[in-house]
Enzyme design. Structure first.
Site, PDB file in Angstrom:
ATOM      1  N   THR A  60      95.228   5.830 -51.397  1.00 34.28           N
ATOM      2  CA  THR A  60      93.817   5.603 -51.413  1.00 34.28           C
ATOM      3  C   THR A  60      93.086   6.641 -51.711  1.00 34.28           C
ATOM      4  OG1 THR A  60      94.217   3.480 -50.212  1.00 34.28           O
ATOM      5  CG2 THR A  60      91.713   4.210 -50.286  1.00 34.28           C
ATOM      6  N   LYS A 117      89.409  -0.500 -54.470  1.00 33.28           N
ATOM      7  CA  LYS A 117      89.809  -0.151 -53.279  1.00 33.28           C
ATOM      8  C   LYS A 117      88.870   0.244 -52.408  1.00 33.28           C
ATOM      9  CE  LYS A 117      92.998   0.480 -50.053  1.00 33.28           C
ATOM     10  NZ  LYS A 117      93.197  -0.827 -49.174  1.00 33.28           N
ATOM     11  N   LYS A 177      88.051   7.791 -43.666  1.00 35.59           N
ATOM     12  CA  LYS A 177      88.171   8.338 -45.031  1.00 35.59           C
ATOM     13  C   LYS A 177      87.737   7.528 -46.038  1.00 35.59           C
ATOM     14  CE  LYS A 177      92.316   8.118 -47.060  1.00 35.59           C
ATOM     15  NZ  LYS A 177      92.868   7.183 -47.870  1.00 35.59           N
TER      16      LYS A 177
HETATM   17  N1  LIG Z   1      98.260   1.944 -43.329  1.00 35.65           N
HETATM   18  C1  LIG Z   1      97.810   1.110 -43.788  1.00 35.65           C
HETATM   19  O1  LIG Z   1      97.367  -0.137 -43.613  1.00 35.65           O
HETATM   20  C2  LIG Z   1      97.272   1.301 -45.219  1.00 35.65           C
HETATM   21  C3  LIG Z   1      97.106   2.473 -45.660  1.00 35.65           C
HETATM   22  N2  LIG Z   1      96.735   2.912 -46.985  1.00 35.65           N
HETATM   23  C4  LIG Z   1      96.629   4.108 -47.873  1.00 35.65           C
HETATM   24  O2  LIG Z   1      97.953   4.607 -48.166  1.00 35.65           O
HETATM   25  C5  LIG Z   1      97.841   5.995 -47.952  1.00 35.65           C
HETATM   26  C6  LIG Z   1      99.142   6.168 -47.059  1.00 35.65           C
HETATM   27  O3  LIG Z   1      98.943   5.428 -45.779  1.00 35.65           O
HETATM   28  P1  LIG Z   1      99.889   5.411 -44.574  1.00 35.65           P
HETATM   29  O4  LIG Z   1     101.189   5.513 -44.889  1.00 35.65           O
HETATM   30  O5  LIG Z   1      99.409   4.475 -43.488  1.00 35.65           O
HETATM   31  O6  LIG Z   1      99.355   7.204 -44.048  1.00 35.65           O
HETATM   32  P2  LIG Z   1     100.511   7.915 -42.966  1.00 35.65           P
HETATM   33  O7  LIG Z   1      99.490   8.833 -42.372  1.00 35.65           O
HETATM   34  O8  LIG Z   1     101.510   7.166 -42.316  1.00 35.65           O
HETATM   35  O9  LIG Z   1     101.340   8.789 -44.075  1.00 35.65           O
HETATM   36  C7  LIG Z   1     100.658   9.540 -44.851  1.00 35.65           C
HETATM   37  C8  LIG Z   1     101.828  10.292 -45.907  1.00 35.65           C
HETATM   38  O10 LIG Z   1     101.193  11.494 -46.500  1.00 35.65           O
HETATM   39  C9  LIG Z   1     101.817  12.653 -46.192  1.00 35.65           C
HETATM   40  N3  LIG Z   1     101.021  13.702 -46.163  1.00 35.65           N
HETATM   41  C10 LIG Z   1      99.883  14.006 -45.385  1.00 35.65           C
HETATM   42  N4  LIG Z   1      99.195  15.047 -45.756  1.00 35.65           N
HETATM   43  C11 LIG Z   1     100.103  15.668 -46.664  1.00 35.65           C
HETATM   44  C12 LIG Z   1     100.030  16.851 -47.419  1.00 35.65           C
HETATM   45  N5  LIG Z   1      99.143  18.124 -47.102  1.00 35.65           N
HETATM   46  N6  LIG Z   1     101.109  17.250 -48.101  1.00 35.65           N
HETATM   47  C13 LIG Z   1     102.245  16.395 -48.416  1.00 35.65           C
HETATM   48  N7  LIG Z   1     102.420  15.098 -47.913  1.00 35.65           N
HETATM   49  C14 LIG Z   1     101.316  14.987 -46.985  1.00 35.65           C
HETATM   50  C15 LIG Z   1     102.710  12.571 -44.873  1.00 35.65           C
HETATM   51  O11 LIG Z   1     103.890  13.344 -44.768  1.00 35.65           O
HETATM   52  P3  LIG Z   1     104.243  13.454 -43.155  1.00 35.65           P
HETATM   53  O12 LIG Z   1     105.157  12.463 -42.745  1.00 35.65           O
HETATM   54  O13 LIG Z   1     104.816  15.001 -43.423  1.00 35.65           O
HETATM   55  O14 LIG Z   1     103.266  13.663 -42.241  1.00 35.65           O
HETATM   56  C16 LIG Z   1     102.795  10.940 -45.008  1.00 35.65           C
HETATM   57  O15 LIG Z   1     104.210  10.854 -45.988  1.00 35.65           O
HETATM   58  C17 LIG Z   1      96.464   6.455 -47.495  1.00 35.65           C
HETATM   59  O16 LIG Z   1      95.676   6.889 -48.555  1.00 35.65           O
HETATM   60  C18 LIG Z   1      95.972   5.140 -47.093  1.00 35.65           C
HETATM   61  O17 LIG Z   1      94.429   5.071 -46.832  1.00 35.65           O
HETATM   62  C19 LIG Z   1      96.347   1.710 -47.999  1.00 35.65           C
HETATM   63  C20 LIG Z   1      96.752   0.414 -47.576  1.00 35.65           C
HETATM   64  C21 LIG Z   1      97.041   0.143 -46.415  1.00 35.65           C
HETATM   65  O1  LIG Z   2      93.692  -0.116 -46.348  1.00 35.94           O
HETATM   66  C1  LIG Z   2      94.154  -0.937 -45.645  1.00 35.94           C
HETATM   67  C2  LIG Z   2      94.508  -2.264 -45.796  1.00 35.94           C
HETATM   68  O2  LIG Z   2      94.853  -2.943 -44.890  1.00 35.94           O
HETATM   69  O3  LIG Z   2      94.432  -2.618 -46.923  1.00 35.94           O
END
Ligand SMILES: NC(=O)C1=CN([C@@H]2O[C@H](COP(=O)(O)OP(=O)(O)OC[C@H]3O[C@@H](n4cnc5c(N)ncnc54)[C@H](OP(=O)(O)O)[C@@H]3O)[C@@H](O)[C@H]2O)C=CC1
Ligand SMILES: O=CC(=O)O
Length: 361
Positions: free
Chosen positions: A162, A237, A305
């Site tokens: 996102t 989104k 965010k």
């Molecule tokens: N959780 C949810 O319910 C939902 C989330 N989203 C969106 O999906 C995306 C991921 O969410 P989610 O999986 O929950 O988030 P997490 O925080 O669990 O995972 C984030 C991921 O990004 C990586 N990351 C963060 N910073 C960096 C960096 N500087 N360089 C490289 N890799 C990096 C992390 O790596 P590392 O493991 O090393 O920290 C990890 O793999 C976000 O944009 C979120 O808004 C969308 C729908 C639903």
């Molecule tokens: O981004 C979060 C979700 O639940 O969709």
């Protein structure tokens, strides 16, 4: 012209609006539509809408035409189950994650590992990226050993993170400069829908890539929308998550108010679940919120965010969004109190803190 598609217990309605720059196509993915109908008039009167539906019949993907080698970058709460579902469906997956240990469970399921996004992209036909925020999405795609360096004609990059439209466009431009194709495809749906292969993909960009990866989207999700030009998926989104963030803030206020006036908030959750404002989100999160428990599905820092990015989007078109702006302040308070990595339902704690502060004054 339009259509209404019924799948399981939900119904999707789409319509064509006048003066289109953008084509919206809705594909329910796991079953064929069982009903189609047409509208002779637009459903909305706004003349400047960009989003249209051009879909008159549903598309089902052909699993026999899946890309042979699939990369997955970013194995957090969402990326891990999404990649796992691809592996379970028999896809040949190569993974990378900044923190390497998160790759291990997927490697034990049969995934290959490469030590940089560049190497993953170079060894795969299509590469998905599920990163935290605009900065990480940009870095993983376009940084020193970023995916763009491994891209070339015939390959595709699908960013399911996102992010804001400007970031998505920048990533898209860098990818397309290599001759590869680009699709933005943020998802609606949280940890459980990701585990269950029930995500909703909000895609935009190269239509041919959308069609190429449709069988993969259908493994990970229950429906896919094609929204036209890059930026429209990100915008959709952000609008959805702006609504969600405000709903959760409002629900939190209601729960605390009910308690303050001597009602049982568990009963409130039950009442809400039976009426017009019933929502799976309230029913799922309400009972744990009553117990001040916030097991993380959607981290609060990501919800804040998304509100920030949605407010910037609103600002760019001078759209007043006072409710979302107020909600955003609450999430900021929650973050400042160390709740960033809790579920976003922990925003209720920001209101408890406020009430305590007020009672001291
Ligand atoms: N959780 C949810 O319910 C939902 C989330 N989203 C969106 O999906 C995306 C991921 O969410 P989610 O999986 O929950 O988030 P997490 O925080 O669990 O995972 C984030 C991921 O990004 C990586 N990351 C963060 N910073 C960096 C960096 N500087 N360089 C490289 N890799 C990096 C992390 O790596 P590392 O493991 O090393 O920290 C990890 O793999 C976000 O944009 C979120 O808004 C969308 C729908 C639903
Ligand atoms: O981004 C979060 C979700 O639940 O969709």
């Amino acid at each position: 012209m339009g259509m209404s598609l019924v799948k399981g217990n939900y119904q999707l309605s789409t319509c064509i609006l006048l003066n289109s720059q953008l084509r919206t196509t809705v594909f329910p993915t796991k079953t064929m539509p069982i009903m189609c109908s047409s509208f002779s008039k637009p459903l909305f009167s706004f003349s400047s809408f960009k989003a249209f539906s051009s879909q008159t019949s549903a598309s089902t993907s052909n699993p026999d035409e899946m890309p042979a080698h699939v990369g997955f970058l970013g194995l957090g709460i969402m990326g891990s189950p999404m990649a796992q579902n691809l592996i379970k469906a028999g896809c040949n997956i190569t993974v990378w994650n900044r923190t390497k240990s998160k790759c291990d469970p997927l490697i034990s399921l049969g995934a290959k590992y490469k030590s940089s996004p560049e190497e993953v992209a170079a060894s795969c036909d299509v590469t998905f990226a599920m990163l935290a925020d605009p900065e990480s999405a940009l870095d993983v795609a376009c940084g020193e050993h970023g995916a763009a360096r491994g891209m070339s004609p015939g390959k595709g990059y699908i960013d399911v993170s996102t992010v804001d439209g400007a970031t998505s466009k920048l990533i898209g431009t860098k990818i397309k400069d290599t001759g590869a194709l680009f699709l933005e495809a943020p998802v609606s749906g949280s940890k459980k829908p990701a585990e269950d292969g029930q995500l909703i993909f909000l895609t935009a960009g190269d239509r041919s890539l959308f069609e190429m990866v449709a069988p993969l989207l259908d493994i990970m999700g229950k429906s896919r929308f094609f929204l036209g030009d890059v930026g429209n998926g990100a915008a959709m989104k952000l609008v959805v998550n702006m609504i969600m963030g405000s709903m959760m803030a409002s629900f939190s206020e209601g729960m605390l108010l009910s308690e303050k006036v001597g009602l049982d908030p568990r009963v409130l959750v039950e009442v809400v679940s039976q009426g017009a404002i019933s929502s799976p989100m309230f029913s799922m999160k309400g009972p744990s919120m009553v117990q001040s428990m916030y097991p993380t599905a959607f981290p609060l820092k990501h919800q804040q965010k998304d509100l920030r990015l949605a407010l910037e989007l609103a600002e760019s078109v001078s759209q007043p969004t006072p409710i979302a702006a107020a909600a955003n302040e609450l999430y900021k308070v929650a973050k400042s109190r160390g709740l960033s990595d809790h579920d976003f339902s922990a925003v209720i704690e920001a209101l408890k803190i406020k009430l305590q502060t007020q009672s001291k004054e």
